[in-house]
Design a protein around this motif. Sequence first.
Motif, mmCIF file in Angstrom:
data_model
loop_
_atom_site.group_PDB
_atom_site.id
_atom_site.type_symbol
_atom_site.label_atom_id
_atom_site.label_comp_id
_atom_site.label_asym_id
_atom_site.label_seq_id
_atom_site.Cartn_x
_atom_site.Cartn_y
_atom_site.Cartn_z
ATOM 1 N N GLY A 1 5.371 -56.391 24.410
ATOM 2 C CA GLY A 1 5.661 -56.207 25.823
ATOM 3 C C GLY A 1 6.351 -57.413 26.410
ATOM 4 O O GLY A 1 7.048 -58.144 25.710
ATOM 5 N N TYR B 1 9.623 -48.338 23.033
ATOM 6 C CA TYR B 1 9.865 -48.091 24.445
ATOM 7 C C TYR B 1 10.353 -49.376 25.106
ATOM 8 O O TYR B 1 10.085 -50.472 24.622
ATOM 9 C CB TYR B 1 8.586 -47.639 25.152
ATOM 10 N N GLY B 2 11.045 -49.237 26.209
ATOM 11 C CA GLY B 2 11.503 -50.391 26.975
ATOM 12 C C GLY B 2 11.386 -50.104 28.456
ATOM 13 O O GLY B 2 11.561 -48.960 28.898
ATOM 14 N N TYR B 3 11.091 -51.132 29.223
ATOM 15 C CA TYR B 3 10.976 -51.001 30.671
ATOM 16 C C TYR B 3 12.362 -51.097 31.292
ATOM 17 O O TYR B 3 13.139 -51.981 30.958
ATOM 18 C CB TYR B 3 10.084 -52.110 31.227
ATOM 19 N N GLU C 1 4.988 -52.616 26.434
ATOM 20 C CA GLU C 1 6.100 -51.667 26.337
ATOM 21 C C GLU C 1 5.878 -50.724 25.150
ATOM 22 O O GLU C 1 6.030 -49.518 25.273
ATOM 23 C CB GLU C 1 7.433 -52.393 26.144
ATOM 24 N N PHE D 1 9.469 -46.460 32.024
ATOM 25 C CA PHE D 1 9.569 -46.807 30.616
ATOM 26 C C PHE D 1 10.395 -45.735 29.920
ATOM 27 O O PHE D 1 10.210 -44.544 30.147
ATOM 28 C CB PHE D 1 8.183 -46.922 29.977
ATOM 29 N N PRO E 1 2.267 -47.563 26.808
ATOM 30 C CA PRO E 1 3.374 -48.142 27.565
ATOM 31 C C PRO E 1 3.028 -48.229 29.052
ATOM 32 O O PRO E 1 2.563 -47.266 29.651
ATOM 33 C CB PRO E 1 4.524 -47.151 27.329
#
Length: 89
Positions: free
Chosen positions: A44, A18-20, A9, A27, A69
């Motif tokens: 991640g 960042y985030g999924y 991530e 992302f 990411p």
Amino acid sequence: MNTITAIIETPKGSSEKYGYDPKTTLFKLKKILPAGMVFPFDFGFIPKTKGGDGDPLDVIVLSEFKSFPGCVVECIIIGAITVEQSEKK
């Protein structure tokens, strides 16, 4: 040797977190770290897992190469930490 699949991530050296987002399968930029701070390792998750908070299990990937990411990485587990989340989302 047994391996796991990790999805990166936030890459090492990034000052952006960042985030999924499973709803959009994309992302998303979640926050920017204060000036001069960066992530020391690739962060991640392990797909198809679920932690106590309902999210996939987190993973820290130690690697010599640069990732990004969404990068899929096959990893060998060298250790594990069990923690309890103390704050709600």
